[in-house]
Design an enzyme around this catalytic site. Structure first.
Site, PDB file in Angstrom:
ATOM      1  N   HIS A   1      -5.338   9.490   0.373  1.00 51.83           N
ATOM      2  CA  HIS A   1      -5.195   8.668   1.574  1.00 51.83           C
ATOM      3  C   HIS A   1      -5.920   9.270   2.791  1.00 51.83           C
ATOM      4  CE1 HIS A   1      -3.225   5.906   4.455  1.00 51.83           C
ATOM      5  NE2 HIS A   1      -3.028   5.155   3.392  1.00 51.83           N
TER       6      HIS A   1
ATOM      7  N   HIS B   1       3.816  -2.313   2.959  1.00 47.73           N
ATOM      8  CA  HIS B   1       3.777  -0.937   2.423  1.00 47.73           C
ATOM      9  C   HIS B   1       5.059  -0.588   1.675  1.00 47.73           C
ATOM     10  CE1 HIS B   1       0.710  -1.000   5.512  1.00 47.73           C
ATOM     11  NE2 HIS B   1       0.170   0.064   4.951  1.00 47.73           N
TER      12      HIS B   1
ATOM     13  N   HIS C   1      -5.847   2.915  -4.077  1.00 49.87           N
ATOM     14  CA  HIS C   1      -5.778   3.101  -2.618  1.00 49.87           C
ATOM     15  C   HIS C   1      -6.189   4.539  -2.274  1.00 49.87           C
ATOM     16  CE1 HIS C   1      -4.723   1.946   1.395  1.00 49.87           C
ATOM     17  NE2 HIS C   1      -3.618   2.661   1.492  1.00 49.87           N
TER      18      HIS C   1
ATOM     19  N   ASP D   1       0.832  -1.204   0.000  1.00 53.82           N
ATOM     20  CA  ASP D   1       0.000   0.000   0.000  1.00 53.82           C
ATOM     21  C   ASP D   1       0.873   1.262   0.000  1.00 53.82           C
ATOM     22  OD1 ASP D   1      -1.989  -1.838   0.328  1.00 53.82           O
ATOM     23  OD2 ASP D   1      -2.686  -1.101   2.262  1.00 53.82           O
TER      24      ASP D   1
HETATM   25 ZN   LIG Z   1      -2.519   3.187   3.203  1.00 51.58          ZN
END
Ligand SMILES: [Zn+2]
Length: 249
Positions: A117, A206, A113, A63
């Site tokens: 954010h 991530h 995503h 991510d």
């Molecule tokens: Zn995230």
């Protein structure tokens, strides 16, 4: 006499409510919390959190990219012949379009995503839709194609997600295990992931930190270098989320 009976009944009802209302409220809050963050929750929209357990493959997902360090991660994935899925933020893609294209060219899957954010709880449905729609547009303009998968920032779904997913054609993806690689040591991340990983596992790591430029992802990079060879030794393959959901056997 009738007054007395009414007072008695009222008192009884009040006492009863005092006993039953707090647990009902607590249960309601519990259901909401599960709906928002529960990995298997479908309350706010269709979502998956694991693949077929009969299939000996795992899906490693990343991510918050792309980031300046994503190419280092691509090197490690290439070294082990691993396909992965990158849930990227639209604003990061606009900042680093060449790296987003490098991820795509290496054969990895790309998911949405969000654009900025955001933490979506208590946000209006229109805000949620517009943020994901802006990211879809960025993917189309940068990569020539728009994702069919999305992952909620912070794993937090909210009212409006179901409608946004339907309008943009996005399937939600949570995870079987999350590495907590933004706060644990590489060793602790490895232990968490390796303890949980088996057939059909979706792993969340991530390659960025929200929309921060030049994030420090050394822990994530180090963890991946240890996780991949160990899982290969266990006979597990690395597939994208779409592949692990629709295995060709
Ligand atoms: Zn995230």
């Amino acid at each position: 006499m009738i007054d007395g009976v009414a007072k008695y009944v009222n008192t009884q009802i009040c006492d009863h409510l005092r006993v039953i209302v707090p647990p009902i409220l607590a249960a309601g809050a519990g259901v909401l919390a599960y709906g928002v963050r529960g990995r298997s929750s479908q309350i706010f929209g269709p979502s998956v959190w694991r693949g077929d357990p009969r299939h000996n493959a795992v899906a490693i997902t990343f991510d918050d990219g792309p980031s300046e360090s994503t190419p280092l991660l691509l090197d490690t994935l290439r070294q082990y012949g691993a396909s992965a899925t990158f849930f990227q933020c639209g604003s990061n893609v606009r900042r680093l379009p060449a790296i987003a294209r490098e991820v795509q060219a290496a054969g990895h899957e790309i998911g949405n995503h969000s654009d900025s954010h955001p933490l979506c709880c208590f946000r209006a449905p229109a805000f949620i839709h517009d943020d994901f729609a802006r990211a879809q547009l960025t993917f189309e303009q940068t990569l020539g194609t728009a994702p069919s998968l999305m992952r909620a920032p912070f794993g937090v779904r909210w009212f409006g997600y179901r409608d946004m997913q339907a309008k943009l054609g996005l399937r939600g993806v949570m995870w079987t295990v999350i590495g907590l690689d933004w706060k644990l040591s590489a060793e602790a991340v490895c232990n968490r992931v390796l303890r949980a990983a088996s057939n059909g596992t979706i792993v969340c790591l991530h390659d960025g930190r929200g929309c921060t430029a030049r994030p420090d992802i050394r822990v994530s990079l180090e963890a991946v270098k240890r996780i991949l060879p160990t899982l290969l030794e266990r006979g597990l393959r690395f597939e994208t989320v779409s592949q692990i959901l629709c295995p060709v056997t």
